[in-house]
Design an enzyme around this catalytic site. Structure first.
Site, PDB file in Angstrom:
ATOM      1  N   ASP A   1       5.388   3.726   9.096  1.00 31.56           N
ATOM      2  CA  ASP A   1       4.602   2.704   8.405  1.00 31.56           C
ATOM      3  C   ASP A   1       3.795   3.392   7.293  1.00 31.56           C
ATOM      4  OD1 ASP A   1       3.603  -0.303   8.766  1.00 31.56           O
ATOM      5  OD2 ASP A   1       1.886   0.929   8.180  1.00 31.56           O
TER       6      ASP A   1
ATOM      7  N   ASN B   1      -0.842  -2.456  -3.556  1.00 28.99           N
ATOM      8  CA  ASN B   1      -0.572  -3.766  -4.157  1.00 28.99           C
ATOM      9  C   ASN B   1      -1.815  -4.361  -4.799  1.00 28.99           C
ATOM     10  OD1 ASN B   1       2.196  -4.161  -3.712  1.00 28.99           O
ATOM     11  ND2 ASN B   1       1.847  -4.784  -1.594  1.00 28.99           N
TER      12      ASN B   1
ATOM     13  N   HIS C   1       2.028  -5.784  -7.548  1.00 29.02           N
ATOM     14  CA  HIS C   1       3.207  -5.741  -6.689  1.00 29.02           C
ATOM     15  C   HIS C   1       4.322  -4.879  -7.274  1.00 29.02           C
ATOM     16  CE1 HIS C   1       1.919  -8.587  -3.609  1.00 29.02           C
ATOM     17  NE2 HIS C   1       1.365  -9.311  -4.580  1.00 29.02           N
TER      18      HIS C   1
ATOM     19  N   ASP D   1       6.396  -2.203  -5.122  1.00 21.93           N
ATOM     20  CA  ASP D   1       7.854  -2.050  -5.057  1.00 21.93           C
ATOM     21  C   ASP D   1       8.269  -0.625  -5.423  1.00 21.93           C
ATOM     22  OD1 ASP D   1       8.043  -4.689  -4.356  1.00 21.93           O
ATOM     23  OD2 ASP D   1       8.679  -5.390  -6.341  1.00 21.93           O
TER      24      ASP D   1
ATOM     25  N   GLU E   1       6.217  -2.822   4.750  1.00 22.77           N
ATOM     26  CA  GLU E   1       6.194  -1.381   4.531  1.00 22.77           C
ATOM     27  C   GLU E   1       6.587  -0.609   5.788  1.00 22.77           C
ATOM     28  OE1 GLU E   1       1.902  -2.588   5.577  1.00 22.77           O
ATOM     29  OE2 GLU E   1       3.682  -3.433   4.634  1.00 22.77           O
TER      30      GLU E   1
END
Length: 396
Positions: free
Chosen positions: A262, A270, A275, A279, A305
């Site tokens: 994680d 973010n 965003h 990405d 994630e």
């Protein structure tokens, strides 16, 4: 014999090439299936049409010029075909060798035309086509030899191998048999068997390219079905299927470990950078981890994630090896910040490692243990690896 009437065979070849060019055009424009390769195939088929349908167009021209232009068009058709083949196979090697070979062949043909020889252009072109056909066989074997059965690979490469053999045979006859070239010049049309073989080769090569196109389409569909569209890692469904298959192999002594991952504080990326940066961070992490894993390891994105690695082990209980690989993944991410808009964004991740237990057909037990270790790593401060205890014999 009626069915070997040369003008009829040439008309059939012309019609086939025109229809094939139209079919590839539809694939390129309407369906957008490998458009670059399809456009190359359109040009390859069209380059053959003047030779087949315009036998009387250059009547009265010097024989060297007439034959030289014909051989240049045929050479261009083969080069375009080979470039299309490479694109269908996804070859990433620059085609410099094709450029050098075809360039040398074109120079040889032009030199033959300039010297007034009517034989040299054909001989040079036959030898060049033989070399390019051999390259096509090699490209097919490299591109699909390890992904398709040997029989299918051989059938796909067979028309190109036949083109190599026939081109080499014709070149040998032209060079070694006295008067062979003069006999070819005396008749502007090819012999019936030569025309028939040319049509068969054209059809066979086209079918091979269509088969490769279908294979590429199937591979693309499988990729979309089993892969996460953003990162290219296995999606959750495909990863769970791989986990169930690995669990089924456990009774045969083929062990594995799960590494749950994680990304730490991903929401901050973010919120602070947008965003698009999030990405980019996901892509950055997956690229780093994939580079550190073996080909047989499976990296999947379970959502957001959260990722998981299915790690086959040479020794079923080798938990230390799994922990060492997890630590390598952690350290590599920590040492490789994401470069985003002229600044470095540090990224870390937490890892949980667990071995499977028997009686857990779908792998739910090992997933739960790896997930529990992941949460322990986050609770203990993040950016660390936590390893579960060895599972006890019996159901997980």
């Amino acid at each position: 014999m009626k069915f070997l009437d040369v003008p009829t065979l040439l008309q059939i070849s012309t019609a086939f090439n025109l229809m094939a060019a139209l079919a590839w055009l539809v694939l390129a424009k309407a369906f957008r299936i490998a458009p670059r390769a399809s456009w190359l195939m359109v040009a390859s088929h069209l380059a053959r049409v003047p030779h087949l349908s315009c036998g009387d167009c250059m009547v009265g021209w010097p024989a060297a010029v007439r034959l030289g232009l014909t051989e240049l068009l045929l050479l261009a058709s083969i080069v375009l075909l080979l470039l299309a083949l490479r694109r269908m196979l996804g070859s990433r090697v620059r085609p410099r060798h094709i450029a050098w070979i075809s360039g040398a062949g074109a120079v040889g043909i032009v030199a033959g035309m300039a010297s007034g020889s009517a034989i040299a252009p054909q001989g040079v072109n036959l030898l060049t086509v033989a070399v390019l056909a051999a390259l096509a066989v090699r490209e097919i074997w490299r591109g699909v030899g390890d992904r398709l059965s040997t029989g299918i690979t051989v059938c796909t490469a067979l028309p190109f191998a036949a083109l190599f053999v026939l081109s080499l045979l014709q070149a040998s006859l032209l060079i070694l048999v006295p008067g062979w070239g003069e006999r070819l010049l005396a008749n502007p049309l090819p012999g019936p068997w030569r025309a028939a073989l040319g049509l068969m080769l054209t059809v066979g090569i086209s079918l091979s390219l269509i088969a490769l196109m279908i294979w590429r389409l199937i591979m693309r569909i499988q990729h979309l079905t089993h892969r996460d569209p953003l990162t290219g890692a296995l999606n959750r469904r495909a990863f769970e299927q791989a986990l169930a298959e690995a669990q089924a192999q456990l009774a045969r002594g083929r062990g594995f470990a799960l590494i749950m991952i994680d990304i730490d504080h991903f929401k901050r990326v973010n919120d602070a950078h947008g965003h698009a940066a999030g990405d980019a961070a996901l892509l950055h992490c997956v690229a780093l981890w994939q580079a550190s894993l073996r080909e047989l390891d499976r990296l999947g994105r379970l959502g957001g994630e959260e990722f998981c690695v299915l790690l086959p082990l040479s020794s079923p209980r080798d938990q230390a090896a799994a922990a060492m690989i997890a630590e390598r993944l952690r350290a590599r991410l920590e040492a490789s910040p994401l470069r985003w808009q002229s600044q470095d964004l540090p990224l870390t991740a937490s890892f949980g490692v667990a071995l499977p237990g028997v009686g857990d057909a779908r792998g739910e037990g090992v997933l739960a243990r790896a997930d529990a270790e992941l949460y322990r790593a986050k609770a203990e401060g993040r950016n660390r690896v936590c390893v579960a205890d060895q599972p006890t014999p019996g159901p997980a």
